[in-house]
Design an enzyme around this catalytic site. Structure first.
Site, PDB file in Angstrom:
ATOM      1  N   ASP A  46     -50.110  41.750  53.449  1.00  0.00           N
ATOM      2  CA  ASP A  46     -50.976  42.918  53.253  1.00  0.00           C
ATOM      3  C   ASP A  46     -52.351  42.654  53.881  1.00  0.00           C
ATOM      4  OD1 ASP A  46     -51.900  41.174  51.358  1.00  0.00           O
ATOM      5  OD2 ASP A  46     -51.617  42.509  49.644  1.00  0.00           O
ATOM      6  N   LYS A 115     -42.919  39.056  48.798  1.00  0.00           N
ATOM      7  CA  LYS A 115     -43.923  38.155  48.212  1.00  0.00           C
ATOM      8  C   LYS A 115     -44.803  38.981  47.285  1.00  0.00           C
ATOM      9  CE  LYS A 115     -47.682  36.486  50.549  1.00  0.00           C
ATOM     10  NZ  LYS A 115     -48.776  37.031  49.721  1.00  0.00           N
ATOM     11  N   GLU A 117     -48.232  38.580  44.310  1.00  0.00           N
ATOM     12  CA  GLU A 117     -49.334  37.709  43.880  1.00  0.00           C
ATOM     13  C   GLU A 117     -49.375  37.550  42.359  1.00  0.00           C
ATOM     14  OE1 GLU A 117     -53.112  39.066  45.422  1.00  0.00           O
ATOM     15  OE2 GLU A 117     -52.406  39.047  47.493  1.00  0.00           O
ATOM     16  N   GLU A 184     -53.064  29.483  47.943  1.00  0.00           N
ATOM     17  CA  GLU A 184     -54.167  29.918  48.812  1.00  0.00           C
ATOM     18  C   GLU A 184     -55.522  29.424  48.286  1.00  0.00           C
ATOM     19  OE1 GLU A 184     -54.164  34.000  50.097  1.00  0.00           O
ATOM     20  OE2 GLU A 184     -56.105  33.785  51.080  1.00  0.00           O
TER      21      GLU A 184
HETATM   22  O1  KIV Z   1     -51.444  38.935  53.357  1.00  0.00           O
HETATM   23  C1  KIV Z   1     -51.375  37.816  53.866  1.00  0.00           C
HETATM   24  O2  KIV Z   1     -51.510  37.636  55.081  1.00  0.00           O
HETATM   25  C2  KIV Z   1     -51.135  36.682  52.972  1.00  0.00           C
HETATM   26  C3  KIV Z   1     -51.237  35.311  53.555  1.00  0.00           C
HETATM   27  C4  KIV Z   1     -52.634  35.014  53.868  1.00  0.00           C
HETATM   28  C5  KIV Z   1     -50.618  34.280  52.698  1.00  0.00           C
HETATM   29  O3  KIV Z   1     -50.865  36.863  51.824  1.00  0.00           O
END
Ligand code: KIV
Length: 274
Positions: A46, A115, A117, A184
């Site tokens: 994102d 993915k 968070e 991160e």
């Molecule tokens: O959105 C993204 O690019 C990410 C990475 C930085 C891990 O979540």
């Protein structure tokens, strides 16, 4: 090129001590180039919102935008695993909505995994997704979707208590079925401890060299993004300057009547036959 990378290869790579290499991409052409270079996995992050769409944070990114860009990346990829980010509030409201949104990313976008968070607050949704066969990559440490709560893009797990909490979250995500976890912007000794504790691989970004793999935003790594780039990013090219210089040369050519071509066009464009 070898067989497509699968989520199950991640754990095998960790077991064999092979580093996993990931980059972000948002369009088919970049995905094709990264795939050709041999990248293991591409994240349609994102970060799209900031590096492509011109927003100040990732919070503005919608499901429609991520699905659209994930489909483009999937069309450009034949080897790398394609992972799509679930945008802000696309998985936190209720599990049924998270499942519907994961369906869109996999069916319409062609992603092989999603993915999301967070730790404790998202464990139930991670379990539901994994139970029905959606591979999930976790993400702890700096959570860009929580930027307004964190007061900016600030380093996390810098006190022993926060480091312990992060470790508990990472273990819980593994137990919930995540196949890998992004770490991160955390201190490298915390990342090392988490990496040591987990059987699933850790993928670091600003988390030191001892994670099982690394990920960067491709336009940061290529020196293409015309904005603030995190200090831990090594730039392997300076494409921003190349774009400006090439564009200036084109402008000069056209203004001087050279039309930007070395050889004059034939009267009619013909398709080469040989
Ligand atoms: O959105 C993204 O690019 C990410 C990475 C930085 C891990 O979540």
């Amino acid at each position: 090129m070898t067989n497509p990378v699968r989520t199950t290869d991640f754990k095998d790579k960790k077991r064999r001590g092979e580093k996993i290499v990931m980059l972000t991409a948002y369009d088919a052409n970049m995905a094709r180039l990264l795939d050709r270079a041999g990248i293991d996995a591409i994240l349609v992050g994102d970060s799209l919102g900031m590096v492509v769409l011109g927003y100040p944070t990732t919070v503005q990114v919608t499901m429609d935008a991520i699905v659209h860009h994930t489909a483009a990346v999937s069309r450009g990829t034949s080897h790398a695993l394609v992972v799509a980010d679930m945008p802000f509030l696309s998985y936190q409201i209720e599990a049924a909505e998270a499942l519907r949104n994961a369906k869109r990313l996999m069916q319409d976008g062609g992603a092989a995994a999603v993915k999301l968070e967070g730790g404790k607050p998202v464990l139930d949704v991670v379990k539901r997704l994994v139970d029905i066969g959606v591979p999930v990559m976790g993400h702890v440490g700096l959570l860009p979707q929580a930027v307004h709560q964190a007061g900016g893009f600030v380093r996390q797990a810098t006190t022993p208590r926060e480091a312990d909490e992060l470790l508990v979250d990472a273990i819980a995500l593994e137990e919930a079925g995540a196949f890998a976890i992004v770490l991160e912007a955390i201190p490298s000794d915390v990342a090392r401890a988490v990496t040591h504790e987990l059987a699933i691989p850790t993928i670091g970004i600003g988390a030191g060299p001892e994670c099982d793999g690394q990920i960067l935003v491709s336009s940061d790594m290529l020196g293409l993004f015309d904005g603030t780039i995190p200090s831990f990013v090594r730039q392997y090219a300076h494409l921003k300057e190349t774009v400006v210089t090439a564009t200036q040369a084109y402008i000069d050519d056209v203004r001087a009547g050279r039309f930007g071509r070395r050889t004059p066009l034939p009267d009619r464009e013909s398709t080469p036959t040989s």
